[in-house]
Design a protein around this motif. Structure first.
Motif, PDB file in Angstrom:
ATOM      1  N   ALA A  13      17.912  27.967 -35.689  1.00 41.22           N
ATOM      2  CA  ALA A  13      18.158  27.213 -36.926  1.00 41.22           C
ATOM      3  C   ALA A  13      19.473  27.629 -37.574  1.00 41.22           C
ATOM      4  N   ALA A  14      19.909  28.878 -37.286  1.00 38.08           N
ATOM      5  CA  ALA A  14      21.170  29.375 -37.851  1.00 38.08           C
ATOM      6  C   ALA A  14      22.370  28.574 -37.347  1.00 38.08           C
ATOM      7  N   ASN A  15      22.210  27.888 -36.204  1.00 37.09           N
ATOM      8  CA  ASN A  15      23.301  27.072 -35.674  1.00 37.09           C
ATOM      9  C   ASN A  15      23.635  25.886 -36.568  1.00 37.09           C
TER      10      ASN A  15
ATOM     11  N   GLY B 167      29.571  33.891 -38.263  1.00 41.40           N
ATOM     12  CA  GLY B 167      29.231  32.664 -37.559  1.00 41.40           C
ATOM     13  C   GLY B 167      28.988  32.869 -36.082  1.00 41.40           C
ATOM     14  N   THR B 168      29.905  33.593 -35.432  1.00 37.75           N
ATOM     15  CA  THR B 168      29.773  33.805 -33.978  1.00 37.75           C
ATOM     16  C   THR B 168      28.570  34.659 -33.638  1.00 37.75           C
TER      17      THR B 168
ATOM     18  N   VAL C  12      33.504  15.177 -33.839  1.00 37.32           N
ATOM     19  CA  VAL C  12      33.015  16.201 -34.789  1.00 37.32           C
ATOM     20  C   VAL C  12      32.264  15.578 -35.961  1.00 37.32           C
ATOM     21  N   LEU C  13      31.978  14.291 -35.845  1.00 39.17           N
ATOM     22  CA  LEU C  13      31.328  13.590 -36.959  1.00 39.17           C
ATOM     23  C   LEU C  13      29.957  14.177 -37.274  1.00 39.17           C
TER      24      LEU C  13
ATOM     25  N   LEU D  30      32.935  26.427 -37.573  1.00 36.10           N
ATOM     26  CA  LEU D  30      33.467  27.039 -36.353  1.00 36.10           C
ATOM     27  C   LEU D  30      33.413  26.057 -35.184  1.00 36.10           C
ATOM     28  N   ASP D  31      32.325  25.302 -35.077  1.00 33.22           N
ATOM     29  CA  ASP D  31      32.202  24.303 -34.012  1.00 33.22           C
ATOM     30  C   ASP D  31      33.270  23.227 -34.133  1.00 33.22           C
TER      31      ASP D  31
END
Length: 235
Positions: A182-184, A167-168, A207-208, A192-193
């Motif tokens: 786009a991977a975000n 992820g990072t 975080v919705l 992770l966010d």
């Protein structure tokens, strides 16, 4: 036809027996906790490291085990019989997913214990982990329906483990290569966010949007799985 938990339980029990006899597959659930213990001993317990192991757990347990369970049914030529049984599509997919779901939660919780990870808002993190597990189980089911054997399922799930474990790294690469932004929006990055914001004392409203993106992935993968499953019924 009403949803029958008796049929779901029968499928679950059968999967458990098949899983317990296959050591090559069953041992995989301990890889993430072992890595978590090693990382913890090395003093590497950042939120990025923790969720790298969690995401690896999703890919290695939820997706891999699920794909192998489905592929094994195809390899033994028993999936067609299951499809033609009185069990509905919902009952079959629920029964085939229950073991993977429980094993995933076991692996993630054990990894968190080794990391001594206690999120500031357990409710939000628990919901995010459960929702994420639905995506990976759906993905594993989809791969299993395409695979013809356990060996082929293992090969198909390998890119999933590579892509969704990092992820990072995908976020840092996106900064260098804008085409990868786009991977975000991948579920592992969204998880992770969520965890990062929770550690910064964020609430549910903060975080919705991340939950909405993960839920969208779950819906998409679920629809694809049901479509392919029903197509296999009439092939």
């Amino acid at each position: 036809m009403t949803f029958s938990w008796k049929r779901v339980n029968a499928i679950f029990v059968k999967d458990y027996k098949d899983f317990s006899r296959n050591m090559a597959v069953s041992i995989i659930i301990f890889f993430p906790p072992v890595l978590a213990a090693l990382y913890s001993r090395m003093g590497t317990s950042s939120i990025e490291s923790i969720y790298m192991i969690f995401n690896m757990g999703f890919a290695m347990v939820a997706a891999f085990v699920q794909s192998c369970l489905i592929a094994e049914e195809k390899e033994k030529n028993t999936l067609r019989g299951l499809m033609l049984s009185p069990a509905t599509t919902a009952e079959i997919l629920s029964g085939k997913s229950l073991l993977s779901f429980l094993l995933t939660l076991f692996s993630i919780v054990l990894s968190a214990i080794f990391f001594e990870y206690l999120p500031k808002n357990i409710g939000i993190i628990a919901l995010a982990i459960i929702l994420s597990s639905f995506f990976y189980i759906g993905l594993g089911t989809l791969l299993g329906l395409y695979a013809k054997s356990i060996m082929e399922a293992s090969a198909l799930v390998l890119p999933v483990i590579i892509v969704f474990s990092a992820g990072t790294f995908s976020k840092s690469l996106a900064e260098q290569y804008p085409v990868l932004k786009a991977a975000n929006y991948l579920p592992n990055v969204q998880l992770l966010d969520i965890a990062t914001k929770v550690e910064a004392n964020a609430g549910g409203a903060d975080v919705l949007s991340h939950f909405a993106i993960i839920a969208a992935w779950v819906i998409i993968i679920s629809l694809l799985t049901v479509i392919i499953f029903r197509k296999r019924m009439v092939d």
